[in-house]
Design a protein around this motif. Structure first.
Motif, PDB file in Angstrom:
ATOM      1  N   GLU A 180      15.081  36.765  87.089  1.00 53.68           N
ATOM      2  CA  GLU A 180      16.130  36.068  87.775  1.00 53.68           C
ATOM      3  C   GLU A 180      16.397  36.125  89.120  1.00 53.68           C
ATOM      4  O   GLU A 180      16.655  35.450  89.994  1.00 53.68           O
ATOM      5  N   SER A 226      27.939  45.046  77.901  1.00 54.71           N
ATOM      6  CA  SER A 226      28.667  43.744  78.133  1.00 54.71           C
ATOM      7  C   SER A 226      28.661  43.379  79.434  1.00 54.71           C
ATOM      8  O   SER A 226      28.436  42.204  79.929  1.00 54.71           O
ATOM      9  N   LEU A 253      25.334  42.229  80.734  1.00 46.10           N
ATOM     10  CA  LEU A 253      24.809  40.921  80.276  1.00 46.10           C
ATOM     11  C   LEU A 253      25.765  39.681  80.872  1.00 46.10           C
ATOM     12  O   LEU A 253      25.455  38.716  81.478  1.00 46.10           O
ATOM     13  N   ARG A 254      27.257  40.176  81.337  1.00 44.52           N
ATOM     14  CA  ARG A 254      28.236  39.214  82.206  1.00 44.52           C
ATOM     15  C   ARG A 254      27.497  39.011  83.690  1.00 44.52           C
ATOM     16  O   ARG A 254      27.724  37.909  84.155  1.00 44.52           O
ATOM     17  N   CYS A 290      24.504  39.365  84.701  1.00 43.85           N
ATOM     18  CA  CYS A 290      23.386  38.466  84.654  1.00 43.85           C
ATOM     19  C   CYS A 290      23.670  37.187  84.319  1.00 43.85           C
ATOM     20  O   CYS A 290      22.765  36.117  85.127  1.00 43.85           O
ATOM     21  N   ARG A 291      24.921  36.844  83.316  1.00 42.48           N
ATOM     22  CA  ARG A 291      25.011  35.186  83.231  1.00 42.48           C
ATOM     23  C   ARG A 291      25.563  34.670  84.639  1.00 42.48           C
ATOM     24  O   ARG A 291      25.097  33.819  84.845  1.00 42.48           O
ATOM     25  N   ARG A 292      26.154  35.568  85.210  1.00 45.17           N
ATOM     26  CA  ARG A 292      26.872  34.974  86.352  1.00 45.17           C
ATOM     27  C   ARG A 292      25.699  34.778  87.392  1.00 45.17           C
ATOM     28  O   ARG A 292      25.865  33.643  88.558  1.00 45.17           O
ATOM     29  N   GLU A 330      22.707  34.008  86.809  1.00 46.30           N
ATOM     30  CA  GLU A 330      21.917  32.731  86.357  1.00 46.30           C
ATOM     31  C   GLU A 330      22.648  31.327  86.614  1.00 46.30           C
ATOM     32  O   GLU A 330      22.287  30.582  86.905  1.00 46.30           O
ATOM     33  N   ASP A 331      24.151  31.580  86.327  1.00 50.90           N
ATOM     34  CA  ASP A 331      24.910  30.253  86.663  1.00 50.90           C
ATOM     35  C   ASP A 331      24.953  29.696  87.828  1.00 50.90           C
ATOM     36  O   ASP A 331      25.062  28.684  88.257  1.00 50.90           O
ATOM     37  N   TYR A 362      30.997  33.490  92.788  1.00 49.37           N
ATOM     38  CA  TYR A 362      30.426  34.794  92.590  1.00 49.37           C
ATOM     39  C   TYR A 362      29.748  35.320  93.526  1.00 49.37           C
ATOM     40  O   TYR A 362      29.669  36.628  94.029  1.00 49.37           O
TER      41      TYR A 362
END
Length: 293
Positions: free
Chosen positions: A158, A253, A256-257, A259-261, A263-264, A269
């Motif tokens: 990513e 958690s 993962l959070r 990583c999602r941010r 990616e989004d 952010y």
């Protein structure tokens, strides 16, 4: 025999617990249940229970279908003595070991496969007898595992994707900058300047996203390795906060959070640290005013 006295029949004494209708008084203590006392039956034997247990809990956030406990047990480097499954509740299974080494490797390998996304269960070590040295060894192994995965993410796919996008923008920006050095009419010049500003903002936003992600990962690393943020080259605010003992599920958690941010790719952010700095500065100003500083 004197006829004035009634005849009494002798009955051998029996312990009260052998009488059919014997009930111990409500304030009595239960009879001892010592597994080493075989006086009643010399062939009686109660097998000793395994000393170490690895419990498997469902992810409260909802991590998909629950995997087969037996399949996870078969993946352990040291086979468990036995395993249990539970149909309801947060606890879905337990692996039982007689040796500490087997339980240790099971917890580490189960967390490793969870970090890989292979299953959604949360492994936790449990034991009747708490040995501080064992707990410290487990903590050290999990710290090393999580730290290695975090460093891998900081240079992962990513991050590479955003860096590649930035590089393409830099190439385009270089072309526009070169065109601006050549003579042209005012309209074309202004259009190129607008494009240059747009590409510059796009490049900065991508760099900020990656920087914010790495700052968060460095924050977790500093917590795990008990170091200061400065040792990781961070001079800004601590974007993540932790309290108390290591909570591996919570740490996972957080990873993962972040990583999602990344990616989004939301603009907010990229500016999180600046926003937090503004909030912190306002709080300091309010406190200073309240106390007359």
């Amino acid at each position: 025999m004197d006829n004035n006295h009634s005849t009494t029949t002798f009955r051998p004494h029996r312990p009260p617990e052998l009488h059919r209708r014997f009930y111990p008084p409500s304030n009595s203590r239960p009879f001892p249940n010592n597994r080493h006392n075989f006086a009643g039956n010399p062939h009686r034997h109660r097998p000793s229970l395994p000393d170490f247990m690895v419990e498997l809990f469902r992810d409260q956030r909802g991590g998909g279908p629950v995997p087969d406990v037996k399949a996870l047990a078969d993946q352990c480097k040291s086979a468990p003595e036995s395993f249990k499954t539970y149909r309801s509740g947060a606890l879905t299974g337990a692996l039982l070991f007689r040796q500490w080494a087997g339980a240790l490797e099971a917890v580490v390998s189960l967390w490793e496969s969870r970090l890989d996304g292979a299953h959604s269960l949360v492994p936790r070590y449990n034991s009747v007898v708490v040995v501080p040295a064992n707990l410290q060894e487990l903590e050290d192994r999990l710290v090393a595992l999580f730290a290695e995965r975090i460093r891998r993410l900081m240079e992962g796919e990513e991050v590479k994707k955003w860096n590649e996008k930035r590089d393409r923008v830099l190439v385009e920006l270089g072309k526009v900058s070169k065109l601006l050095t050549k003579p042209k009419n005012v309209r074309v010049f202004n259009e190129l300047k607008d494009k240059e500003r747009g590409l510059t903002c796009e490049k900065d936003l991508m760099e900020r996203r990656v920087k914010e992600f790495k700052s968060a990962m460095n924050c977790i690393l500093a917590y795990l390795e008990k170091k200061s943020l400065e040792e990781f080259g961070e001079d800004g605010l601590q974007v993540l906060s932790f309290d108390g003992k290591f909570n591996w599920s919570l740490i996972h958690s957080m990873i993962l959070r972040e990583c999602r941010r990344l990616e989004d790719g939301l603009p907010i952010y990229a500016y999180r640290q600046e926003i937090l700095q503004q909030i912190h500065s306002q709080q300091v100003s309010i406190n200073s005013f309240s106390f007359g500083f």
